[in-house]
Design a protein around this motif. Structure first.
Motif, short mmCIF file in Angstrom:
data_model
loop_
_atom_site.label_atom_id
_atom_site.label_comp_id
_atom_site.label_asym_id
_atom_site.label_seq_id
_atom_site.Cartn_x
_atom_site.Cartn_y
_atom_site.Cartn_z
N GLU A 117 30.59 36.93 52.14
CA GLU A 117 31.61 38.05 52.56
C GLU A 117 32.92 37.54 51.89
O GLU A 117 33.74 38.38 51.18
N ALA A 118 33.35 36.31 52.25
CA ALA A 118 34.46 35.93 51.59
C ALA A 118 34.52 35.77 50.10
O ALA A 118 35.48 36.32 49.42
N GLY A 119 33.38 35.45 49.56
CA GLY A 119 33.34 35.21 48.14
C GLY A 119 33.32 36.63 47.64
O GLY A 119 34.08 36.85 46.33
N THR A 120 32.95 37.69 48.04
CA THR A 120 32.75 39.21 47.41
C THR A 120 34.18 39.78 47.50
O THR A 120 34.92 40.04 46.52
N ALA A 121 34.84 39.49 48.86
CA ALA A 121 36.41 39.87 48.80
C ALA A 121 37.19 39.03 47.59
O ALA A 121 38.12 39.55 46.92
N VAL A 122 37.14 37.72 47.55
CA VAL A 122 37.92 37.06 46.49
C VAL A 122 37.44 37.54 45.13
O VAL A 122 38.40 37.80 44.23
N LEU A 123 36.17 38.07 44.83
CA LEU A 123 36.00 38.66 43.68
C LEU A 123 36.47 39.91 43.29
O LEU A 123 37.04 40.24 42.29
N PHE A 124 36.59 40.72 44.19
CA PHE A 124 36.93 42.02 44.49
C PHE A 124 38.70 41.76 43.80
O PHE A 124 39.06 42.61 42.92
N VAL A 125 39.45 40.94 44.67
CA VAL A 125 40.67 40.77 44.38
C VAL A 125 41.03 40.19 42.84
O VAL A 125 41.71 40.87 42.29
N LEU A 126 40.19 39.15 42.41
CA LEU A 126 40.29 38.69 41.11
C LEU A 126 40.00 39.76 40.06
O LEU A 126 40.92 40.05 39.15
N SER A 127 38.85 40.54 40.40
CA SER A 127 38.52 41.72 39.21
C SER A 127 39.82 42.64 39.07
O SER A 127 39.91 43.04 37.95
N TYR A 128 40.58 42.93 40.18
CA TYR A 128 41.70 43.67 40.13
C TYR A 128 42.80 43.11 39.46
O TYR A 128 43.28 43.73 38.39
N LEU A 129 43.10 42.02 39.86
CA LEU A 129 44.26 41.19 39.06
C LEU A 129 44.24 40.99 37.67
O LEU A 129 45.00 40.92 36.96
N PHE A 130 42.88 40.54 37.51
CA PHE A 130 42.56 40.16 35.82
C PHE A 130 41.81 41.39 35.03
O PHE A 130 41.01 40.85 34.18
N TRP A 131 42.09 42.61 35.76
CA TRP A 131 41.16 43.54 35.23
C TRP A 131 41.56 43.78 33.67
O TRP A 131 42.61 43.85 33.19
N PRO A 132 40.56 43.67 32.42
CA PRO A 132 40.80 43.64 31.47
C PRO A 132 41.25 45.15 30.74
O PRO A 132 41.76 45.15 29.45
N PHE A 133 41.10 46.16 31.34
CA PHE A 133 41.19 47.62 30.84
C PHE A 133 42.17 47.99 31.36
O PHE A 133 42.77 47.50 32.58
N ALA A 134 42.86 49.08 30.80
CA ALA A 134 43.95 49.89 31.58
C ALA A 134 43.42 50.76 32.79
O ALA A 134 42.31 50.72 33.02
N PHE A 135 44.33 51.18 33.88
CA PHE A 135 43.99 51.60 35.11
C PHE A 135 44.11 53.17 34.70
O PHE A 135 44.72 53.84 35.60
N ASP A 136 43.54 53.66 33.76
CA ASP A 136 43.50 55.11 33.45
C ASP A 136 42.28 55.52 34.05
O ASP A 136 41.38 54.76 34.71
N GLY A 137 41.66 56.91 33.69
CA GLY A 137 40.40 57.37 34.45
C GLY A 137 39.26 56.52 34.05
O GLY A 137 38.51 55.99 34.89
#
Ligand SMILES: [Zn+2]
Length: 278
Positions: free
Chosen positions: A90-110
């Motif tokens: 549970e904690a690992g998935t939450a951490v990965l979700f946050v990391l994915s958002y913070l380091f997302w390599p694409f723009a936040f468009d559609g």
């Protein structure tokens, strides 16, 4: 605010991943060893229960991590230890979700947001596969096939609805050939002795999400390094030999997450590094 939502979402979906792993393993056991009927172990309709006393869990017991912390890792009803696996997932998935958002390599468009949504779902499946492979050296089709399906849907949707979709789909196909094709070859050549068929199918899924052949190569390279580093202590202690079976899935999965989020930075850094050499 976004981060808070991602943490809650990650905890809940991580809890789902944990339940899925436990249920799939129970389903695979012979009937005598199962703690519940196959119907109660269904991933979609089964109710969550304590693995020891089979007490159906109430709503208050289902709050991921929170109830585990409040009950200090024990079942409310039989007081037996529930173990670390589920809260860690549970904690690992939450951490990965946050990391994915913070380091997302694409723009936040559609397009970027759609890819992020698919990726977060994929992370849930990857966490479940990682734990299953670590514990039982198996990558269940019931998790790998939905992942492949998600990857195909993602490629098709991007191809139809977003600019540059054709090149995205072509790159994704090339990445699948790199990530899955090499394993398929190894599997055929070694008659399944070097790597398992599950790794081949996982390779297809990972290629679909990395969606670029260069990143697929980088992922295989990173996974190999991780595998060697992890095997070294065992090799030195002579506990691991060339014929030992080591699950390769976890290395592929960790490498995919690293390359997905940091791949471009790694490639850029490497390019700079090489250019600066005399
Ligand atoms: Zn219990």
């Amino acid at each position: 605010m976004v981060i808070l939502v991602l943490i809650v979402l990650g905890l809940c979906l991580g809890s789902f991943a944990g339940a899925t792993v436990w249920r799939l393993h129970q389903q695979a056991l012979p009937a005598k060893k199962r703690v519940a009927s196959v119907k109660d172990l269904s991933i979609t309709t089964g109710r969550s229960m304590c693995p020891h006393c089979q007490h159906t869990l109430g709503v208050g017991d289902l709050l991921p991590l929170v109830s585990w912390l409040m009950l200090r890792g024990r079942c409310r009803y039989c007081k037996q230890s529930i173990g670390w696996q589920e809260p860690l997932m549970e904690a690992g998935t939450a951490v990965l979700f946050v990391l994915s958002y913070l380091f997302w390599p694409f723009a936040f468009d559609g397009r970027g947001l759609f890819l992020l949504g698919c990726w977060l779902l994929a992370v849930v499946g990857l966490v479940a596969l990682l734990v299953y492979d670590l514990r039982w050296m198996l990558l269940p089709n019931k998790i790998v096939f939905p992942l492949i399906g998600l990857g195909v849907v993602q490629a098709v949707v991007v191809c139809i609805f977003f600019d540059g979709g054709i090149s995205y789909a072509l790159n994704a196909a090339a990445a699948v050939i790199v990530a899955g094709g090499i394993f398929w070859l190894l599997f055929q050549v070694s008659d399944g002795k070097w790597i398992g068929g599950g790794d081949v199918k996982l390779g297809y899924a990972l290629g679909l999400f990395l969606a670029r052949p260069s990143l697929a190569f980088l992922m295989l390279f990173t996974a190999s390094i991780l595998g060697v580093v992890a095997a070294l202590p065992g090799l030195v202690a002579k506990k691991v030999t060339a014929t030992s079976r080591i699950p390769f899935g976890p290395f592929l999965i960790v490498a995919t997450i690293v390359v997905m989020l940091f791949g471009q930075s790694i490639v850029d850094w490497y390019a700079n590094f090489v250019l600066q050499l005399p």
